[in-house]
Design a protein around this motif. Structure first.
Motif, PDB file in Angstrom:
ATOM      1  N   GLY A  31       0.797  -1.216   0.000  1.00 49.25           N
ATOM      2  CA  GLY A  31       0.000   0.000   0.000  1.00 49.25           C
ATOM      3  C   GLY A  31       0.828   1.263   0.000  1.00 49.25           C
ATOM      4  O   GLY A  31       0.407   2.298  -0.526  1.00 49.25           O
ATOM      5  N   PHE A  32       2.031   1.187   0.556  1.00 57.07           N
ATOM      6  CA  PHE A  32       2.899   2.365   0.632  1.00 57.07           C
ATOM      7  C   PHE A  32       3.540   2.713  -0.711  1.00 57.07           C
ATOM      8  O   PHE A  32       4.114   3.790  -0.863  1.00 57.07           O
ATOM      9  CB  PHE A  32       3.981   2.161   1.687  1.00 57.07           C
ATOM     10  CG  PHE A  32       3.446   2.113   3.094  1.00 57.07           C
ATOM     11  CD1 PHE A  32       3.098   3.279   3.756  1.00 57.07           C
ATOM     12  CD2 PHE A  32       3.271   0.902   3.745  1.00 57.07           C
ATOM     13  CE1 PHE A  32       2.599   3.250   5.050  1.00 57.07           C
ATOM     14  CE2 PHE A  32       2.772   0.851   5.037  1.00 57.07           C
ATOM     15  CZ  PHE A  32       2.428   2.026   5.696  1.00 57.07           C
ATOM     16  N   ALA A  87      10.838  13.252  -1.110  1.00 58.50           N
ATOM     17  CA  ALA A  87      10.002  13.113   0.075  1.00 58.50           C
ATOM     18  C   ALA A  87      10.508  11.959   0.929  1.00 58.50           C
ATOM     19  O   ALA A  87      11.056  10.972   0.422  1.00 58.50           O
ATOM     20  CB  ALA A  87       8.548  12.871  -0.330  1.00 58.50           C
ATOM     21  N   GLU A  88      10.323  12.087   2.244  1.00 60.61           N
ATOM     22  CA  GLU A  88      10.770  11.056   3.173  1.00 60.61           C
ATOM     23  C   GLU A  88       9.887   9.806   3.084  1.00 60.61           C
ATOM     24  O   GLU A  88       8.710   9.875   2.700  1.00 60.61           O
ATOM     25  CB  GLU A  88      10.720  11.597   4.605  1.00 60.61           C
ATOM     26  CG  GLU A  88      11.659  12.755   4.870  1.00 60.61           C
ATOM     27  CD  GLU A  88      13.097  12.309   5.121  1.00 60.61           C
ATOM     28  OE1 GLU A  88      13.309  11.131   5.473  1.00 60.61           O
ATOM     29  OE2 GLU A  88      14.006  13.140   4.952  1.00 60.61           O
ATOM     30  N   VAL A  89      10.467   8.676   3.461  1.00 63.12           N
ATOM     31  CA  VAL A  89       9.704   7.439   3.586  1.00 63.12           C
ATOM     32  C   VAL A  89       8.611   7.637   4.642  1.00 63.12           C
ATOM     33  O   VAL A  89       8.822   8.302   5.656  1.00 63.12           O
ATOM     34  CB  VAL A  89      10.647   6.282   3.978  1.00 63.12           C
ATOM     35  CG1 VAL A  89       9.855   5.031   4.340  1.00 63.12           C
ATOM     36  CG2 VAL A  89      11.627   5.991   2.847  1.00 63.12           C
ATOM     37  N   ILE A  94       7.822   2.957   8.369  1.00 66.97           N
ATOM     38  CA  ILE A  94       9.025   2.778   9.188  1.00 66.97           C
ATOM     39  C   ILE A  94       8.707   1.996  10.462  1.00 66.97           C
ATOM     40  O   ILE A  94       9.538   1.246  10.983  1.00 66.97           O
ATOM     41  CB  ILE A  94       9.640   4.145   9.528  1.00 66.97           C
ATOM     42  CG1 ILE A  94      10.138   4.833   8.249  1.00 66.97           C
ATOM     43  CG2 ILE A  94      10.796   4.015  10.525  1.00 66.97           C
ATOM     44  CD1 ILE A  94      10.566   6.268   8.445  1.00 66.97           C
ATOM     45  N   LYS A  95       7.481   2.124  10.953  1.00 64.98           N
ATOM     46  CA  LYS A  95       7.078   1.440  12.182  1.00 64.98           C
ATOM     47  C   LYS A  95       6.824  -0.052  11.972  1.00 64.98           C
ATOM     48  O   LYS A  95       6.715  -0.797  12.946  1.00 64.98           O
ATOM     49  CB  LYS A  95       5.826   2.102  12.763  1.00 64.98           C
ATOM     50  CG  LYS A  95       6.059   3.525  13.251  1.00 64.98           C
ATOM     51  CD  LYS A  95       4.758   4.157  13.742  1.00 64.98           C
ATOM     52  CE  LYS A  95       4.990   5.596  14.181  1.00 64.98           C
ATOM     53  NZ  LYS A  95       3.719   6.254  14.593  1.00 64.98           N
ATOM     54  N   ARG A 209       6.775  -2.003 -11.189  1.00 62.89           N
ATOM     55  CA  ARG A 209       7.869  -2.744 -10.533  1.00 62.89           C
ATOM     56  C   ARG A 209       8.231  -1.981  -9.262  1.00 62.89           C
ATOM     57  O   ARG A 209       8.642  -0.819  -9.323  1.00 62.89           O
ATOM     58  CB  ARG A 209       9.087  -2.854 -11.449  1.00 62.89           C
ATOM     59  CG  ARG A 209      10.305  -3.533 -10.815  1.00 62.89           C
ATOM     60  CD  ARG A 209      11.457  -3.560 -11.822  1.00 62.89           C
ATOM     61  NE  ARG A 209      12.621  -4.257 -11.308  1.00 62.89           N
ATOM     62  CZ  ARG A 209      13.667  -3.646 -10.722  1.00 62.89           C
ATOM     63  NH1 ARG A 209      13.655  -2.315 -10.579  1.00 62.89           N
ATOM     64  NH2 ARG A 209      14.697  -4.343 -10.289  1.00 62.89           N
ATOM     65  N   ASP A 210       8.080  -2.618  -8.100  1.00 61.73           N
ATOM     66  CA  ASP A 210       8.312  -1.976  -6.806  1.00 61.73           C
ATOM     67  C   ASP A 210       9.525  -2.588  -6.126  1.00 61.73           C
ATOM     68  O   ASP A 210       9.603  -3.819  -5.955  1.00 61.73           O
ATOM     69  CB  ASP A 210       7.091  -2.150  -5.893  1.00 61.73           C
ATOM     70  CG  ASP A 210       5.842  -1.466  -6.423  1.00 61.73           C
ATOM     71  OD1 ASP A 210       5.985  -0.551  -7.266  1.00 61.73           O
ATOM     72  OD2 ASP A 210       4.738  -1.832  -5.997  1.00 61.73           O
TER      73      ASP A 210
END
Length: 222
Positions: A31-32, A87-89, A94-95, A209-210
């Motif tokens: 989803g991210f 932009a930051e992750v 991150i959690k 492609r991720d």
């Protein structure tokens, strides 16, 4: 973690290795990748990206302050010398325990020194029948760090995207493979050049492609 393919260890801990990381569940990441900002430095709007830097302290993963991505023209003839900002992750990602596992696996296998900066690039390359995607628009290259990790998260409706490793740019690749979701390719950037072939859709519509690309050191500057 299962080793699928590897070369002999070098003076820099690893040469290259392909690992299947069964302990990392991929669903939480997907989803991210759907809301990544478009990379403004690449023409064609086919690449989206976030970037953050981290360090490991004991059993903790610590996010470091925002920085600018910089490579010299010796390593990136396309965008070398350009101070790039992304932009930051996402903090929510991150959690995730899976995110922490990925960073620790990379650090453990490369035997990184405590406190070394690790850059994490979250990248989606997209394609359509009218707009093929190029994961490596700079061509066959090194990143200018010590270690690179490429972790495949997902492939949807695409052909191509085969990753190659070279000892020299004008020689045949010593490694070539389409990375499957859950596979982590670890590369000594001092010893190998790398490249990933363009992608195109298998059927009409969008293809994606991720991947996460991890670098040590981070190549980010304050």
């Amino acid at each position: 973690m299962q080793t699928l393919w590897g070369s002999a260890e070098s003076a820099y801990e690893i040469s290259f290795a392909l690992e299947k990381v069964d302990s990392i569940k991929l669903e939480g990441f997907k989803g991210f990748f759907r809301d990544l900002p478009v990379d403004p430095y690449i023409k064609g709007n086919y690449r989206s990206r976030r970037l953050s830097r981290f360090k490991i302290s004991g059993s903790e993963l610590i996010k470091l302050p925002h920085g600018y991505f910089f490579q010299s023209k010796n390593y990136n003839p396309l965008l070398g010398g350009v101070k790039r900002e992304f932009a930051e992750v996402d903090d929510a990602m991150i959690k995730l325990d899976e995110f922490k596992k990925l960073i620790f696996e990379f650090s453990h296998y490369c035997k990184l020194n405590p406190g070394v900066e690790i850059g994490v690039h979250q990248i989606r390359t997209s394609c359509s029948p009218d707009n093929f995607g190029n994961p490596a628009p700079e061509g066959i290259h090194r990143d200018g760090c010590e270690f690179v990790g490429i972790f495949a998260v997902d492939r949807e409706n695409i052909a191509g995207g085969e990753t190659h490793l070279y000892v020299a740019k004008k020689e045949k690749p010593v490694f070539n493979k389409i990375l499957k979701p859950g596979e982590l390719l670890l590369v000594n950037d001092r010893e190998f050049f790398h490249f990933t072939t363009p992608i195109k859709p298998l059927s009409p519509g969008l293809g994606t492609r991720d991947v996460f690309v991890l670098t040590s050191p981070s190549l980010l500057e304050d």
